[in-house]
Design a protein around this motif. Structure first.
Motif, PDB file in Angstrom:
ATOM      1  N   GLN A 136       0.840  -1.200   0.000  1.00  7.98           N
ATOM      2  CA  GLN A 136       0.000   0.000   0.000  1.00  7.98           C
ATOM      3  C   GLN A 136       0.878   1.255   0.000  1.00  7.98           C
ATOM      4  O   GLN A 136       0.643   2.195  -0.772  1.00  7.98           O
ATOM      5  N   GLU A 140       1.313   4.110  -3.146  1.00  2.74           N
ATOM      6  CA  GLU A 140       0.990   5.505  -2.829  1.00  2.74           C
ATOM      7  C   GLU A 140       2.178   6.412  -3.149  1.00  2.74           C
ATOM      8  O   GLU A 140       2.013   7.484  -3.735  1.00  2.74           O
ATOM      9  N   LEU A 146      -6.007   5.529  -3.809  1.00  6.51           N
ATOM     10  CA  LEU A 146      -6.945   4.509  -3.343  1.00  6.51           C
ATOM     11  C   LEU A 146      -8.327   4.813  -3.917  1.00  6.51           C
ATOM     12  O   LEU A 146      -8.888   5.873  -3.651  1.00  6.51           O
ATOM     13  N   TYR A 166      -6.113   0.366  -5.905  1.00  6.43           N
ATOM     14  CA  TYR A 166      -5.368   1.603  -6.144  1.00  6.43           C
ATOM     15  C   TYR A 166      -5.219   1.763  -7.647  1.00  6.43           C
ATOM     16  O   TYR A 166      -5.123   0.776  -8.369  1.00  6.43           O
TER      17      TYR A 166
END
Length: 170
Positions: A136, A140, A146, A166
Motif C-alpha cells: 500500500q 501511494e 486509493l 489503487y
C-alpha cells in the motif's frame, strides 16, 4: 543501486524458483502464484512470460526486476478486456532478501511509463491485500490513489481479507 526491467531468460529459472519459493511472498499473491514454487513452476512461468501469439496486441507484459545484474523480483501489466480494455492490472513481487531497499518503488514507475507508452490504456490499477501495508505504501509513493476498499472479498489461506484497489491514470 540500479534497478532495471528486462525480459525473463530461461537461465533465470533457478534464481526465480529460489526467490519465489517463499510463503511470505505467496501470502500476498493470487493463488496462480504457487507455493511451494518449484523449478518446474519457474520454467513454465518463463515460457509463458516470453510467449506471445501476437506481439502487437499485448495481453500481459512480464519483466524480471534486476538490481545491479541480480534477479530480485518480477513485475507485470495485464491488459483487461471488453469494457475494461483501457485498463491494465499491475502485479509485482520482490524476493524477501531484497525487501526494504526501495526496489519496488523504482520498478513500478518504469512499468507505468512502459505501459502508458506501449499499451492502449488510460489506467493502471493494483489489487492489494488489506494486510499488505508495505505494498500500500509503495504504490501511494508511486502516485497511485486509493479508489476503493472491499471488505472480506479475498479468500486466501482459509480466511477472508480486505481488497484495496489503487490506480494511476495517464
Amino acid at each position: 543501486m540500479e534497478i532495471t526491467l528486462r525480459p525473463w531468460h530461461i537461465d533465470d529459472a533457478d534464481e526465480l524458483a529460489t526467490l519465489a519459493n517463499n510463503s511470505n511472498i505467496a501470502k500476498f499473491m493470487a493463488n496462480v502464484f504457487p507455493y511451494p514454487y518449484t523449478i518446474e513452476n519457474a520454467k513454465t512461468f518463463i515460457a509463458l512470460a516470453n510467449n506471445s501469439s501476437n506481439p502487437s496486441i499485448p495481453l500481459s507484459i512480464r519483466f524480471a526486476i534486476i538490481m545491479d545484474d541480480q534477479l530480485v523480483g518480477g513485475i507485470g501489466l495485464h491488459l483487461q478486456s471488453d469494457i475494461l480494455r483501457k485498463n491494465a492490472e499491475i502485479g509485482y513481487w520482490i524476493g524477501e532478501p531484497y525487501w526494504g531497499k526501495g526496489i519496488a518503488g523504482k520498478a513500478i514507475p518504469q512499468i507505468i511509463e512502459y505501459g502508458f507508452q506501449n499499451m492502449d490504456i488510460v489506467r493502471i490499477f493494483a489489487r492489494i491485500f488489506g494486510t499488505n501495508i508495505a505494498s500500500q505504501k509503495v504504490v501511494e509513493k508511486c502516485g497511485f490513489i486509493l479508489e476503493g476498499k472491499y471488505e472480506k472479498t479475498l479468500y486466501k489461506n482459509d480466511e477472508f481479507l480486505d481488497e484495496l484497489i489503487y490506480a494511476i491514470r495517464k
